[in-house]
Design a protein around this motif. Sequence first.
Motif, short mmCIF file in Angstrom:
data_model
loop_
_atom_site.label_atom_id
_atom_site.label_comp_id
_atom_site.label_asym_id
_atom_site.label_seq_id
_atom_site.Cartn_x
_atom_site.Cartn_y
_atom_site.Cartn_z
N PRO A 9 17.80 46.25 16.35
CA PRO A 9 18.77 46.22 15.20
C PRO A 9 17.96 45.86 13.85
CG PRO A 9 18.96 44.32 16.58
CD PRO A 9 17.99 45.37 17.26
N ALA A 10 18.67 46.25 12.67
CA ALA A 10 17.88 45.91 11.46
C ALA A 10 18.11 44.41 11.11
CB ALA A 10 18.59 46.65 10.22
N SER A 11 18.89 43.80 11.75
CA SER A 11 19.42 42.26 11.59
C SER A 11 19.60 41.80 12.91
CB SER A 11 20.27 41.81 10.51
OG SER A 11 20.58 40.69 10.54
N LEU A 12 19.03 40.46 13.34
CA LEU A 12 19.30 39.89 14.36
C LEU A 12 20.13 38.77 14.20
CD1 LEU A 12 15.87 39.85 16.53
CD2 LEU A 12 17.75 41.36 16.94
N SER A 13 21.13 39.04 13.54
CA SER A 13 22.02 37.74 12.89
C SER A 13 23.45 38.16 12.89
CB SER A 13 21.52 37.27 11.65
OG SER A 13 21.64 38.15 10.41
N GLY A 17 31.06 33.14 6.80
CA GLY A 17 31.19 32.35 5.70
C GLY A 17 30.24 31.21 6.01
N GLU A 18 30.20 30.70 7.25
CA GLU A 18 29.45 29.30 7.62
C GLU A 18 27.92 29.70 7.77
OE1 GLU A 18 31.77 26.49 9.59
OE2 GLU A 18 33.29 28.01 9.99
N GLY A 19 27.50 30.72 7.57
CA GLY A 19 25.90 31.18 8.11
C GLY A 19 26.07 31.98 9.29
N VAL A 20 24.63 31.89 9.81
CA VAL A 20 24.31 32.68 10.95
C VAL A 20 24.79 32.01 12.24
CG1 VAL A 20 22.38 33.83 12.12
CG2 VAL A 20 22.31 33.73 9.78
N LEU A 21 25.60 32.83 13.29
CA LEU A 21 25.90 32.33 14.26
C LEU A 21 24.52 32.35 15.38
CD1 LEU A 21 28.26 31.55 16.02
CD2 LEU A 21 28.60 33.93 17.06
N VAL A 22 24.25 31.19 16.04
CA VAL A 22 22.89 31.10 16.81
C VAL A 22 23.46 30.43 18.10
CG1 VAL A 22 21.54 30.77 15.15
CG2 VAL A 22 22.78 28.59 15.96
N SER A 23 22.92 30.53 19.23
CA SER A 23 22.97 29.93 20.62
C SER A 23 22.27 28.62 20.61
CB SER A 23 22.58 30.91 21.66
OG SER A 23 22.63 30.48 22.75
N VAL A 24 22.88 27.62 21.01
CA VAL A 24 22.06 26.21 21.07
C VAL A 24 22.01 25.89 22.37
CG1 VAL A 24 22.20 23.90 20.58
CG2 VAL A 24 23.08 25.65 18.90
N TYR A 66 27.14 27.65 14.33
CA TYR A 66 26.73 28.16 12.91
C TYR A 66 25.47 27.47 12.36
CZ TYR A 66 30.56 31.59 12.77
OH TYR A 66 31.43 32.37 12.87
N GLU A 67 24.67 27.99 11.98
CA GLU A 67 23.32 27.27 11.30
C GLU A 67 23.50 26.20 10.42
OE1 GLU A 67 19.38 29.97 11.16
OE2 GLU A 67 21.10 30.33 9.51
N THR A 68 24.75 26.18 9.69
CA THR A 68 25.21 25.31 8.90
C THR A 68 25.67 23.85 9.53
OG1 THR A 68 27.47 26.17 8.63
CG2 THR A 68 25.98 26.69 7.06
N HIS A 69 25.90 24.13 10.87
CA HIS A 69 26.34 22.61 11.67
C HIS A 69 25.02 22.38 12.44
CE1 HIS A 69 30.57 23.45 10.54
NE2 HIS A 69 30.63 24.49 11.00
N LEU A 70 24.02 22.91 12.56
CA LEU A 70 22.73 22.29 13.44
C LEU A 70 22.61 20.93 12.94
CD1 LEU A 70 20.74 25.62 13.70
CD2 LEU A 70 22.43 24.45 15.16
N ASP A 71 22.37 20.56 11.71
CA ASP A 71 22.33 19.14 11.36
C ASP A 71 23.22 18.09 11.78
OD1 ASP A 71 19.83 20.03 9.85
OD2 ASP A 71 20.84 19.88 7.84
N LEU A 87 16.63 20.55 21.36
CA LEU A 87 17.59 21.82 21.03
C LEU A 87 16.78 22.93 20.92
CD1 LEU A 87 20.14 20.73 18.20
CD2 LEU A 87 20.58 20.77 20.57
N ARG A 88 17.19 24.08 21.56
CA ARG A 88 16.56 25.29 21.47
C ARG A 88 17.56 26.39 20.91
NH1 ARG A 88 16.35 28.67 25.95
NH2 ARG A 88 16.21 30.76 24.90
N ILE A 89 17.11 26.81 19.67
CA ILE A 89 18.05 27.50 18.85
C ILE A 89 17.64 29.06 19.14
CG2 ILE A 89 18.87 28.08 16.80
CD1 ILE A 89 19.15 24.99 17.69
N THR A 90 18.50 29.96 19.15
CA THR A 90 18.17 31.31 19.52
C THR A 90 19.13 32.13 18.76
OG1 THR A 90 17.60 30.96 21.83
CG2 THR A 90 17.90 33.20 21.60
N SER A 91 18.64 33.21 18.12
CA SER A 91 19.53 34.33 17.36
C SER A 91 20.62 34.72 18.48
CB SER A 91 18.91 35.46 16.84
OG SER A 91 19.75 36.78 16.92
N MET A 92 21.91 34.71 18.10
CA MET A 92 22.97 35.07 19.09
C MET A 92 22.87 36.27 19.66
SD MET A 92 25.55 33.96 20.72
CE MET A 92 26.02 32.53 20.11
N LEU A 93 22.40 37.45 18.76
CA LEU A 93 22.19 38.56 19.42
C LEU A 93 21.21 38.64 20.41
CD1 LEU A 93 22.55 40.96 16.17
CD2 LEU A 93 24.09 40.73 18.17
#
Length: 99
Positions: A9-13, A17-24, A66-71, A87-93
């Motif tokens: 995909p062109a983007s793996l994100s 509005g809260e940033g990129v969704l990730v898997s923690v 969301y990345e904005t909540h990781l801190d 923590l292991r952070i992975t792109s949700m896709l």
Amino acid sequence: MSVWPKLVPASLSLPDGEGVLVSVSIQIAPRHLESLLEALAHIAFPINPQIYHDAAPGTLVEFPAYETHLDEVRRVLQAFGFDPQSLRITSMLEAIQKP
């Protein structure tokens, strides 16, 4: 065999509005699961973790954020005695498409 196309995909994100969704993901010893779940309950956004008890060498806990909540996640984990570097952070896709 995978049902996913082999195209990259062109983007793996998954932006929002809260940033990129990730898997923690957090790997812990089974005896610390209750403490980890207590810590996650103190995070300001709702978490519905998936728990894998047969994940060697211990228990694996995964949830979307969301990345904005990781801190905040790292601060709360540290306050409860967990290593925030665990923590292991992975792109949700990527997480969705993993075999």
